[in-house]
Design a protein around this motif. Sequence first.
Motif, short mmCIF file in Angstrom:
data_model
loop_
_atom_site.label_atom_id
_atom_site.label_comp_id
_atom_site.label_asym_id
_atom_site.label_seq_id
_atom_site.Cartn_x
_atom_site.Cartn_y
_atom_site.Cartn_z
N PRO B 253 31.84 -2.05 12.62
CA PRO B 253 30.44 -1.86 12.96
C PRO B 253 29.37 -2.00 11.72
O PRO B 253 28.31 -2.12 11.86
CB PRO B 253 30.79 -0.23 13.14
CG PRO B 253 32.09 -0.21 13.10
CD PRO B 253 32.93 -1.40 12.65
N LEU B 254 29.93 -1.85 10.30
CA LEU B 254 28.84 -2.18 9.22
C LEU B 254 28.72 -3.59 9.26
O LEU B 254 27.36 -3.56 9.02
CB LEU B 254 29.75 -1.75 7.94
CG LEU B 254 30.05 -0.30 7.82
CD1 LEU B 254 30.97 0.11 6.72
CD2 LEU B 254 28.74 0.68 7.48
N VAL B 255 29.20 -4.52 9.52
CA VAL B 255 28.82 -5.80 9.71
C VAL B 255 27.81 -6.01 10.70
O VAL B 255 26.87 -6.67 10.37
CB VAL B 255 30.12 -6.65 9.75
CG1 VAL B 255 29.79 -8.21 9.78
CG2 VAL B 255 30.99 -6.62 8.66
N VAL B 256 28.06 -5.62 11.71
CA VAL B 256 27.23 -5.58 12.97
C VAL B 256 26.00 -4.82 12.53
O VAL B 256 24.81 -5.37 12.80
CB VAL B 256 27.89 -4.68 14.23
CG1 VAL B 256 26.72 -4.70 15.24
CG2 VAL B 256 28.94 -5.53 14.59
N ALA B 257 25.91 -3.96 11.65
CA ALA B 257 24.75 -3.21 11.48
C ALA B 257 23.80 -3.97 10.41
O ALA B 257 22.53 -3.95 10.37
CB ALA B 257 24.87 -1.61 10.60
N ALA B 258 24.62 -4.78 9.52
CA ALA B 258 24.08 -5.49 8.47
C ALA B 258 23.34 -6.80 8.89
O ALA B 258 22.62 -7.51 8.35
CB ALA B 258 24.95 -5.75 7.23
N ALA B 259 24.00 -7.49 10.14
CA ALA B 259 24.05 -8.67 10.37
C ALA B 259 22.17 -9.05 10.44
O ALA B 259 22.03 -10.27 10.32
CB ALA B 259 24.36 -8.91 11.78
N PRO B 260 21.25 -8.21 11.18
CA PRO B 260 19.89 -8.66 11.63
C PRO B 260 19.41 -9.14 9.67
O PRO B 260 18.69 -10.10 9.73
CB PRO B 260 19.40 -7.38 11.91
CG PRO B 260 20.22 -6.58 12.61
CD PRO B 260 21.62 -6.94 11.65
#
Lengths: 343, 343
Positions: B253-260
């Motif tokens: 989920p942290l990667v999803v959060a940082a993706a943008p």
Amino acid sequence: MTPRDLLLSEVDLIAALAREFGPPPPEVVVGIGDDCAAIAQEGGQCLLWTVDTLVEGVHFDLAYMSLEQLGWKSLAVNVSDVAAMGGQPKQALLSLGWPPARDKVLALEFARGLARAGRDFGVTVIGGDTVAAPGGLTVTITLTGVVAAAAMVRRAGAGVGDLIYVTGCLGEAAAGLEILRRGLKPDPSVSAPLIEAHLAPRPQVRAGRLLAEAGLATAMIDLSDGVATDLDHICRASGVAAHLPAASVPVSPLVVAAAPLLQRDPLKLALNGGEDYQLLFTTSRERTGSLETAFARAQLPPPRRLGEIVAGQGVWLLRGEEKFEISGQGFDHFRLDRSTEQI
Amino acid sequence: MTPRDLLLSEVDLIAALAREFGPPPPEVVVGIGDDCAAIAQEGGQCLLWTVDTLVEGVHFDLAYMSLEQLGWKSLAVNVSDVAAMGGQPKQALLSLGWPPARDKVLALEFARGLARAGRDFGVTVIGGDTVAAPGGLTVTITLTGVVAAAAMVRRAGAGVGDLIYVTGCLGEAAAGLEILRRGLKPDPSVSAPLIEAHLAPRPQVRAGRLLAEAGLATAMIDLSDGVATDLDHICRASGVAAHLPAASVPVSPLVVAAAPLLQRDPLKLALNGGEDYQLLFTTSRERTGSLETAFARAQLPPPRRLGEIVAGQGVWLLRGEEKFEISGQGFDHFRLDRSTEQI
């Protein structure tokens, strides 16, 4: 002296690293500060374990060495560390740092030489890794060996009065390297064996095993960095000093023959030149007869007496009435030279 | 295809090296082509043995990593290889290539991190060597471990119908590296754990031992090069293929959060990003209940199901009705990237 000054020598750095890592667990019979680490196994055996790295431009130059020769030598220098404990080499892992711009098909030439050394020394390469190394080809081999715990010979153990021996004559590899580096063209009957000594050193596994199994050596090391440095390691580990009469240093006759062309003092090449990969060892004075007999029976070349162990510190060259300290005048491993230093 | 073309992939090079070195002796239970080599010992134990090299500018950059962090991580990545066989790490040797122009007192910072990792993982550094490395700092660690021969898990062993699991979520280390490389400044609650995942990966020794001792894994590898590459190693070694439904890939989920902010597809970071150092393993379908219970009892995070093993070749991502081959889309170790490749 500031703490920083204390760290200027490689010996002090090794000691500082050893303090950082702390004492090893009880099954580790030999830890930091010898040719191999040794771990106690079942049945009175020790597992010997060593690692050595060769760096392009520091330890080798592909201008005068083929990749196949490099592959052979990179195992040989590790085998020499196992020989120095009196052990038999067993298995190896390869960590190969390959420059990304270089054709990787060439890695198979390297592997061919390494595999040939494996057959020569009874070692199998059983794994490892490959990485990109843009700064130049970097070869790390880690090797195991085996020795009876009771027979193993260490750097520590030389006693006052012991005699110092070497398994062969000295200076050939250093002279061979000079010839290659400077593109000299001496008589091939002189240059060919010197170049061979540099490119394809012969680790003394049989001599090392004989010395260990017959209990003939009180301390032992292999000559990677030169007598001046490697004998100093024995002296420091054993808390003694060494006296070497200049006339008894077994300088190779080939080095003497090449000296005028090289314009180098053959005695200096013999004492400070590295990579002879002979074994340097000490023997109690009363065992010297047994030593010579044992080598003759095993059809090994007679060991050469180099000097004796005395009380004190350092390695001293004796010439007439004069005494010069030569300790550590071999290679320093942080300069741009061929040396490696065991932790 | 010429022989040269055959060698363009790293997998083919490893196979060619293995042919050069020939078959190992009978006591070598696992040779070239797994996370560790394994040598049969007395009492039904195997000695595990691995080596890994980290090269400055390829695997690490001291602009965003301290020497102490590097020391810690260089042991951690080796410990992960022992974990991937189900083993307990034991002893290590260090071969340290140090740039001659760099203050060698700094080597003690590196040693401090390495010693701390040793305490964290129950490993002692018992020797090694130091060399000059003008091309950049080069760290080689070689590590032993131990595992019961009957419990040891290999890359080969995945069977058709087995389910594919991973011990944690994916992509964090790759996202952390992107943040560091590009100097990005996301919310620290997101960036701090991602950076930590890159700088201080946690090898899964407890999970690996549990899987081995309870006989729950049919094949296992550690995630150093990314799922697309490492799962392909399992598939090749086992002679099978893998299907990964896109929706079941456990993207952090942290990667999803940082993706943008990163402008990177989180699924790609999860599948192709390296250095998660989680364990990727396969389990027979009928053992999945036991697997979940065993992890819960051991208070380990629940393993995440990623897909299943099918007949065929390659690693396939399934999205709706479509199927994309992603085998080997992780790092190639001869490019300038962070990857290492086990021989």
